[in-house]
Motif scaffolding. Structure first.
Motif, PDB file in Angstrom:
ATOM      1  N   PRO A 290      -8.696 -19.625 -36.045  1.00  0.00           N
ATOM      2  CA  PRO A 290      -9.697 -18.712 -36.614  1.00  0.00           C
ATOM      3  C   PRO A 290     -10.800 -18.315 -35.638  1.00  0.00           C
ATOM      4  CG  PRO A 290      -9.177 -20.465 -38.168  1.00  0.00           C
ATOM      5  CD  PRO A 290      -8.481 -20.823 -36.888  1.00  0.00           C
ATOM      6  N   ASP A 291     -11.244 -19.228 -34.787  1.00  0.00           N
ATOM      7  CA  ASP A 291     -12.338 -18.873 -33.870  1.00  0.00           C
ATOM      8  C   ASP A 291     -11.887 -17.800 -32.878  1.00  0.00           C
ATOM      9  OD1 ASP A 291     -13.772 -22.246 -33.626  1.00  0.00           O
ATOM     10  OD2 ASP A 291     -13.870 -20.673 -35.179  1.00  0.00           O
ATOM     11  N   ALA A 292     -10.703 -18.002 -32.289  1.00  0.00           N
ATOM     12  CA  ALA A 292     -10.202 -17.011 -31.323  1.00  0.00           C
ATOM     13  C   ALA A 292      -9.891 -15.696 -32.038  1.00  0.00           C
ATOM     14  CB  ALA A 292      -8.959 -17.540 -30.607  1.00  0.00           C
ATOM     15  N   PHE A 293      -9.429 -15.770 -33.277  1.00  0.00           N
ATOM     16  CA  PHE A 293      -9.187 -14.545 -34.045  1.00  0.00           C
ATOM     17  C   PHE A 293     -10.516 -13.812 -34.264  1.00  0.00           C
ATOM     18  CE2 PHE A 293      -6.081 -12.142 -36.445  1.00  0.00           C
ATOM     19  CZ  PHE A 293      -6.831 -11.443 -37.380  1.00  0.00           C
ATOM     20  N   GLY A 294     -11.562 -14.588 -34.428  1.00  0.00           N
ATOM     21  CA  GLY A 294     -12.898 -13.991 -34.541  1.00  0.00           C
ATOM     22  C   GLY A 294     -13.288 -13.262 -33.271  1.00  0.00           C
ATOM     23  N   ASP A 295     -12.887 -13.822 -32.130  1.00  0.00           N
ATOM     24  CA  ASP A 295     -13.168 -13.152 -30.849  1.00  0.00           C
ATOM     25  C   ASP A 295     -12.391 -11.839 -30.754  1.00  0.00           C
ATOM     26  OD1 ASP A 295     -14.732 -15.305 -30.167  1.00  0.00           O
ATOM     27  OD2 ASP A 295     -13.180 -16.280 -28.940  1.00  0.00           O
ATOM     28  N   LEU A 296     -11.151 -11.877 -31.241  1.00  0.00           N
ATOM     29  CA  LEU A 296     -10.312 -10.660 -31.265  1.00  0.00           C
ATOM     30  C   LEU A 296     -11.024  -9.586 -32.099  1.00  0.00           C
ATOM     31  CD1 LEU A 296      -7.392  -9.345 -30.789  1.00  0.00           C
ATOM     32  CD2 LEU A 296      -6.796 -10.326 -33.000  1.00  0.00           C
ATOM     33  N   LEU A 297     -11.489  -9.979 -33.278  1.00  0.00           N
ATOM     34  CA  LEU A 297     -12.188  -9.023 -34.145  1.00  0.00           C
ATOM     35  C   LEU A 297     -13.460  -8.514 -33.473  1.00  0.00           C
ATOM     36  CD1 LEU A 297     -11.872 -10.740 -37.659  1.00  0.00           C
ATOM     37  CD2 LEU A 297     -10.490  -8.866 -36.737  1.00  0.00           C
ATOM     38  N   ALA A 298     -14.138  -9.385 -32.761  1.00  0.00           N
ATOM     39  CA  ALA A 298     -15.381  -8.971 -32.078  1.00  0.00           C
ATOM     40  C   ALA A 298     -15.079  -7.929 -31.003  1.00  0.00           C
ATOM     41  CB  ALA A 298     -16.058 -10.185 -31.463  1.00  0.00           C
ATOM     42  N   GLY A 299     -13.940  -8.084 -30.350  1.00  0.00           N
ATOM     43  CA  GLY A 299     -13.551  -7.090 -29.344  1.00  0.00           C
ATOM     44  C   GLY A 299     -13.306  -5.730 -29.987  1.00  0.00           C
ATOM     45  N   PHE A 300     -12.563  -5.755 -31.102  1.00  0.00           N
ATOM     46  CA  PHE A 300     -12.361  -4.503 -31.845  1.00  0.00           C
ATOM     47  C   PHE A 300     -13.721  -3.874 -32.189  1.00  0.00           C
ATOM     48  CE2 PHE A 300      -7.994  -3.676 -33.218  1.00  0.00           C
ATOM     49  CZ  PHE A 300      -7.323  -4.871 -33.081  1.00  0.00           C
ATOM     50  N   HIS A 301     -14.607  -4.722 -32.731  1.00  0.00           N
ATOM     51  CA  HIS A 301     -15.894  -4.208 -33.237  1.00  0.00           C
ATOM     52  C   HIS A 301     -16.762  -3.661 -32.110  1.00  0.00           C
ATOM     53  CE1 HIS A 301     -19.358  -3.729 -35.812  1.00  0.00           C
ATOM     54  NE2 HIS A 301     -20.086  -4.507 -35.020  1.00  0.00           N
ATOM     55  N   ASP A 302     -16.734  -4.336 -30.968  1.00  0.00           N
ATOM     56  CA  ASP A 302     -17.552  -3.846 -29.843  1.00  0.00           C
ATOM     57  C   ASP A 302     -17.097  -2.449 -29.417  1.00  0.00           C
ATOM     58  OD1 ASP A 302     -18.984  -6.167 -29.909  1.00  0.00           O
ATOM     59  OD2 ASP A 302     -18.075  -7.053 -28.111  1.00  0.00           O
ATOM     60  N   MET A 303     -15.784  -2.249 -29.388  1.00  0.00           N
ATOM     61  CA  MET A 303     -15.280  -0.922 -29.014  1.00  0.00           C
ATOM     62  C   MET A 303     -15.580   0.108 -30.131  1.00  0.00           C
ATOM     63  SD  MET A 303     -14.013   1.298 -26.982  1.00  0.00           S
ATOM     64  CE  MET A 303     -13.656   0.277 -25.555  1.00  0.00           C
ATOM     65  N   ASP A 304     -15.541  -0.347 -31.384  1.00  0.00           N
ATOM     66  CA  ASP A 304     -15.934   0.557 -32.483  1.00  0.00           C
ATOM     67  C   ASP A 304     -17.352   1.075 -32.272  1.00  0.00           C
ATOM     68  OD1 ASP A 304     -14.347  -1.396 -35.187  1.00  0.00           O
ATOM     69  OD2 ASP A 304     -13.499  -0.014 -33.693  1.00  0.00           O
ATOM     70  N   GLU A 305     -18.252   0.157 -31.974  1.00  0.00           N
ATOM     71  CA  GLU A 305     -19.657   0.530 -31.811  1.00  0.00           C
ATOM     72  C   GLU A 305     -19.841   1.442 -30.610  1.00  0.00           C
ATOM     73  OE1 GLU A 305     -20.349  -0.285 -35.063  1.00  0.00           O
ATOM     74  OE2 GLU A 305     -22.304  -0.056 -34.080  1.00  0.00           O
ATOM     75  N   HIS A 306     -19.090   1.152 -29.546  1.00  0.00           N
ATOM     76  CA  HIS A 306     -19.154   2.040 -28.372  1.00  0.00           C
ATOM     77  C   HIS A 306     -18.662   3.432 -28.763  1.00  0.00           C
ATOM     78  CE1 HIS A 306     -18.515   3.694 -24.368  1.00  0.00           C
ATOM     79  NE2 HIS A 306     -17.251   3.897 -24.662  1.00  0.00           N
ATOM     80  N   PHE A 307     -17.556   3.490 -29.467  1.00  0.00           N
ATOM     81  CA  PHE A 307     -16.971   4.783 -29.845  1.00  0.00           C
ATOM     82  C   PHE A 307     -17.920   5.564 -30.743  1.00  0.00           C
ATOM     83  CE2 PHE A 307     -14.077   8.035 -30.618  1.00  0.00           C
ATOM     84  CZ  PHE A 307     -13.664   8.136 -31.931  1.00  0.00           C
TER      85      PHE A 307
END
Ligand code: F6P
Length: 544
Positions: A290-307
């Motif tokens: 779950p923690d690493a999956f959270g990191d995966l989601l954070a990566g998605f979210h960071d790119m969302d915010e950039h976009f």
């Protein structure tokens, strides 16, 4: 500003200016563009969310970039980005919101669909997934005979398979190696047979992943899995310990015989090809935790915010999406290569095929008008350096223009001697060779006999993007996937098409059901197909 949906693409001023501009610059070479501007290789780069994008080796000038950015504005990209993030039903043919960005929204964010904030529901599912994943990983989840689960088999297809497979392969370095993961997707019995031949049902968990829970391949494999499991475990009660479901369709899950307590849901505003970070990613969460999956989601979210927030001129998905439009519609490029120089990303091109081509392989605009321009190119690719020994001959010296995304990493997850230096040297060398080639004079200067010179000349002027990332982490994978999700969004917006439905997959499915009945019929069926299909059916039936 004129309504972009109502202003046909060819009538947008920027499109018309790009058409004239293309005539002027089409013959200019990258050699010349770089010779004229020693700063080009630094100027035409952008960086965000840990991705360094070098787009200098593209057949563009500053004017090109300016016009492409104007085209984005005139296509209503700003308004459509805001509409997506605000939960508007931009998937108009299915009357649905498009909110894969909500899957990775922090719990503090509010995103409304029909006046209901969907973010709490997302986090409720993530919490249940984490509790379940931890039980599998620590062995406390017991199978019907009391043994822990050692094998996880995901049964799904399309977006219910491609993302889980790609993510598992991409993040193997982070996975719990004591667990075995298999993925069954094809209705071809070989897929199930080979995936389970060496597994013990008492130690095996099946994840039946299907947004609709009606897909023929998945339901066929799910029933086969059920039979396979019960042949050994006998008792129907075993299903509850060895099957979980990921779906939006609780009724169908229950009808199959899986307790809805063992179901992890998601929503109709998540497209199948945008669902790897939903509960469809359950196998990924079990693999990496779950923690690493959270990191995966954070990566998605960071790119969302950039976009969402970055000015288009600084915006990686906007730049990459516009370049794909530029080559598809002005250079008539039919394909787009994605070449990840990381063996863990060997399934990344395959994953992108559904994301890009099921999204933008469309022929009518949002208003239902036939397009009079090309839409999605054919995405394809293989990891480097292997592709170099397969199809790079064509990319370098063929007759077709093939824009290519090279994805490289500064650090290997498996540092061995000078392997990573050699791998990375090939990334840089290939993009250099594609861009600048080798002139007849250079070939001759090597002592090549005149008759051989034409064969050894490299025209160059073949465009590429280079994406450079620190190392392949769950966060980086999330960033890269979201980067392509949003590049697809940009392309679809310019083309004024609906990137989020998939009517084109329906006809084949319906016809297959009819033909299957005819192939399986005990009585000789009355065939009403064309002469070819009728003959094929008869031949197959005769061989049964
Ligand atoms: O390929 C058609 C499609 O509907 C995809 O969009 C989807 O990812 C796949 O089939 C599987 O659908 P489901 O997850 O509903 O089984």
């Amino acid at each position: 500003m004129p309504d972009p949906i109502k202003t046909p693409l060819r009538q947008r001023p920027a499109w018309q200016q790009l058409t004239a501009h293309h005539d002027q610059i089409r013959a200019r070479t990258l050699r010349e563009l770089f010779d004229r501007d020693p700063e080009r290789g630094r100027r035409l780069t952008r960086e965000a969310c840990g991705v360094y994008l070098d787009f200098s080796k593209n057949r563009i000038t500053d004017e090109t970039l300016g016009l492409l950015l104007e085209l984005a504005q005139q296509s209503g990209l700003r308004e459509r980005i805001d509409a997506m993030f605000n939960g508007e039903k931009i998937n108009i043919t299915e009357d649905r919101a498009v909110l894969h960005v909500a899957l990775r929204a922090p719990s503090s964010q509010r995103i409304l669909v029909d006046d209901i904030d969907v973010v709490p529901g997302v986090h409720e599912v993530l919490t249940r997934m984490a509790e379940f994943a931890d039980k599998i990983r620590d062995g406390s989840w017991r199978g019907h005979t009391g043994r822990s689960i050692k094998n996880i088999v995901n049964i799904g297809i399309g977006g219910s398979d491609l993302g889980p497979v790609m993510a598992y392969e991409a993040l193997r370095h982070y996975s719990q190696r004591e667990l075995t993961f298999r993925f069954v997707s094809n209705v071809d019995g070989t897929d199930f047979a080979e995936a389970t031949r060496d597994l013990d049902p008492a130690e095996t968990l099946f994840i039946i992943s299907s947004k609709t829970f009606t897909t023929l391949e998945t339901m066929t494999n799910a029933h086969t899995a059920r039979d396979w499991c019960l042949r050994t475990l006998k008792d129907e009660a075993a299903i509850a310990r060895h099957f979980v479901a990921v779906s939006t369709n609780a009724d169908a899950v229950s009808a199959f015989g899986i307790d809805v307590m063992n179901m992890f849901g998601f929503w109709d505003w998540v497209g199948g090809r945008y669902s790897m970070d939903s509960a469809i990613g359950l196998s990924t969460m079990i693999a990496i935790g779950p923690d690493a999956f959270g990191d995966l989601l954070a990566g998605f979210h960071d790119m969302d915010e950039h976009f969402r927030a970055a000015p288009f001129a600084e915006n990686l998905p906007v730049i990459m999406g516009l370049l794909t439009v530029w080559y598809s519609d002005f250079f008539d490029a039919q394909t787009q290569a994605v070449l990840p120089y990381d063996q863990y990303l060997k399934r990344f091109p395959a994953y992108l095929q559904q994301l890009t081509m099921e999204s933008n392989g469309k022929h009518v605009t949002l208003t239902g008008a036939q397009v009079d321009y090309d839409t999605s190119p054919i995405y394809w690719g293989e990891p480097g350096t292997n592709g170099q020994h397969s199809f790079y001959q064509l990319i370098h010296q063929g007759t077709r223009l093939i824009p290519a995304d090279f994805i490289g990493f500064l650090h290997s997850l498996n540092p061995l001697g000078n392997h990573h230096d050699l791998l990375t040297a090939n990334v840089f060398a290939q993009t250099e060779a594609l861009a600048f080639g080798k002139t007849p004079e250079q070939v001759r200067a090597e002592g090549t006999p005149d008759w051989l010179v034409p064969h050894r000349v490299f025209e160059g002027n073949r465009p590429s993007n280079t994406l450079l990332v620190d190392r392949l982490t769950p966060h980086a994978l999330g960033v890269l996937v979201a980067l392509y999700e949003h590049s697809v969004f940009v392309q679809g917006t310019v083309w004024s098409i609906n990137s989020f439905d998939q009517w084109g997959v329906e006809l084949g499915k319906v016809l297959a059901k009819t033909v299957a009945d005819e192939l399986e019929s005990t009585d000789e069926p009355q065939l009403a197909h064309d002469s070819s299909t009728n003959a094929l059916i008869r031949r197959y039936r005769a061989a049964r």
